[in-house]
Scaffold this active site. Structure first.
Site, mmCIF file in Angstrom:
data_model
loop_
_atom_site.group_PDB
_atom_site.id
_atom_site.type_symbol
_atom_site.label_atom_id
_atom_site.label_comp_id
_atom_site.label_asym_id
_atom_site.label_seq_id
_atom_site.Cartn_x
_atom_site.Cartn_y
_atom_site.Cartn_z
ATOM 1 N N LYS A 62 0.933 -1.232 0.082
ATOM 2 C CA LYS A 62 0.009 -0.137 -0.135
ATOM 3 C C LYS A 62 0.875 1.215 0.101
ATOM 4 O O LYS A 62 0.746 2.191 -0.786
ATOM 5 C CB LYS A 62 -1.064 0.249 1.087
ATOM 6 C CG LYS A 62 -2.045 -0.953 1.071
ATOM 7 C CD LYS A 62 -2.831 -1.068 2.266
ATOM 8 C CE LYS A 62 -4.045 -2.406 2.063
ATOM 9 N NZ LYS A 62 -4.776 -2.827 3.130
ATOM 10 N N GLN A 68 -4.759 -1.351 9.185
ATOM 11 C CA GLN A 68 -4.779 -2.724 8.781
ATOM 12 C C GLN A 68 -5.659 -3.910 9.575
ATOM 13 O O GLN A 68 -5.080 -3.797 10.679
ATOM 14 C CB GLN A 68 -3.485 -3.080 8.275
ATOM 15 C CG GLN A 68 -3.210 -4.278 7.640
ATOM 16 C CD GLN A 68 -3.730 -4.425 6.161
ATOM 17 O OE1 GLN A 68 -3.534 -3.339 5.517
ATOM 18 N NE2 GLN A 68 -4.037 -5.373 5.769
ATOM 19 N N ASP A 109 -11.199 2.536 3.288
ATOM 20 C CA ASP A 109 -11.481 1.307 3.296
ATOM 21 C C ASP A 109 -12.894 1.268 3.019
ATOM 22 O O ASP A 109 -13.549 0.237 2.709
ATOM 23 C CB ASP A 109 -11.158 0.856 4.329
ATOM 24 C CG ASP A 109 -9.919 -0.014 4.289
ATOM 25 O OD1 ASP A 109 -9.715 -0.540 3.189
ATOM 26 O OD2 ASP A 109 -9.381 -0.318 5.143
HETATM 27 N N1 GUN Z 1 -6.936 -6.546 5.795
HETATM 28 C C1 GUN Z 1 -7.198 -7.570 4.618
HETATM 29 N N2 GUN Z 1 -7.819 -6.851 3.644
HETATM 30 C C2 GUN Z 1 -7.964 -5.627 4.205
HETATM 31 C C3 GUN Z 1 -8.585 -4.462 3.633
HETATM 32 O O1 GUN Z 1 -9.018 -4.295 2.322
HETATM 33 N N3 GUN Z 1 -8.444 -3.281 4.388
HETATM 34 C C4 GUN Z 1 -8.016 -3.531 5.502
HETATM 35 N N4 GUN Z 1 -7.926 -2.319 6.335
HETATM 36 N N5 GUN Z 1 -7.201 -4.346 6.223
HETATM 37 C C5 GUN Z 1 -7.508 -5.443 5.431
#
Ligand code: GUN
Length: 281
Positions: A52, A96, A119
């Site tokens: 990311k 996350q 998100d």
């Molecule tokens: N953990 C696995 N997929 C995601 C996601 O799309 N966003 C976040 N914040 N954590 C995750």
């Protein structure tokens, strides 16, 4: 032979579009920034977080990085989110998941300002999606829509079947397909005759969480099949929820794993960072 829907290529195009927009914003004096918070050192999360931040760098988005120790308390994390909610130099906040067990995930996600919730997990944004108001949309299902549209497939009027009803994928997926005027059915573990339903699908989105479960017997000839799953098979090779070898000969188009839906999630996160600037105006 089915057409392969290339998520790597489409995600690269989207990141380039975001990069161009970010650059335009910079020229007008606006910087775009994303706070990325990781608590603990779960290895899979560390890989996602690194990717990311790399995508942010590529697009010219500033990333504010918070790598917090496993022992961080819920209150400490809430305090950080409250501070970031207020900061004008932070457009988006991403926590996350999964969080360590002593932290209540729902409480954390609900604390993120809906205007910075890149998100799309906040109940306000989930509500906005369901009534068609502007807001953030969960990245993976938003990426699926882009894959279908940019590969030239019409959604309007089509029988769309979603397998899976999670808050992060299945439910928002259904809402987005509906917004595109698809005729949408959501199936799940209690669906009585799954095959009878999936066999009707012109567009089949599979987010069931079971490796290679969907073989050709579930798929209509000429369907567009989107595989959201990611697993390691017995040979330690990556595979999806769809049995690719079985389904590929009957489908019109199919996403591979890896290289299908996976890369789209981060591309859509970058797009959501742009949306954050719009929403905060
Ligand atoms: N953990 C696995 N997929 C995601 C996601 O799309 N966003 C976040 N914040 N954590 C995750």
């Amino acid at each position: 032979m089915a057409k392969l829907i290339d998520g790597k290529l489409i995600s690269a195009q989207i990141k380039d579009e975001v990069k161009a927009e970010v650059s335009k914003l910079k020229e007008s004096g606006v910087t775009v920034s994303l706070a990325v918070i990781q608590v603990g050192a779960d290895p899979a999360s560390s890989v996602y977080v690194r990717n990311k931040k790399k995508a942010c760098e590529y697009c010219g988005i500033e990333s504010l990085s918070y790598e917090l120790p496993e022992e961080t308390t819920e209150e400490e994390l809430l305090d950080l989110i409250r501070e970031l909610n207020k900061r004008a130099d932070c457009n988006g906040i991403l926590v996350q998941l999964p969080l360590p067990k002593h932290i209540n995930e729902e409480r954390i996600l609900d604390e993120i300002s809906p205007l910075k919730d890149v998100d799309g997990f906040h109940p306000v944004n989930v509500g906005c999606l369901s009534i068609g108001k502007p807001g953030f949309v969960s990245c993976t299902p938003a990426g699926v829509i882009e894959l279908i549209k940019r590969s030239g497939y019409e959604i309007a009027g089509k029988e769309c079947v979603v397998i899976g009803r999670s808050n992060i994928v299945g439910k928002p997926m259904a809402m987005l397909l509906l917004k595109e005027n698809g005729t949408v059915t959501v199936t799940h573990s209690k669906t009585a005759d799954l095959k009878a339903v999936t066999k009707r699908a012109d567009i089949l989105v599979v987010a069931i969480g079971k490796p290679k479960m969907i073989d050709a017997s579930y798929v209509k000839d000429g369907a567009v099949v989107i595989d959201v799953g990611i697993h390691r098979d017995a040979d330690n090779k990556l595979c999806g929820d769809v049995d690719f070898e079985s389904v590929e000969p009957v489908a019109e188009a199919i996403t591979p794993v890896p290289g299908g839906v996976g890369p789209m999630t981060i591309a859509m996160l970058m797009k959501n960072c742009l949306t954050s600037v719009e929403l905060q105006k």
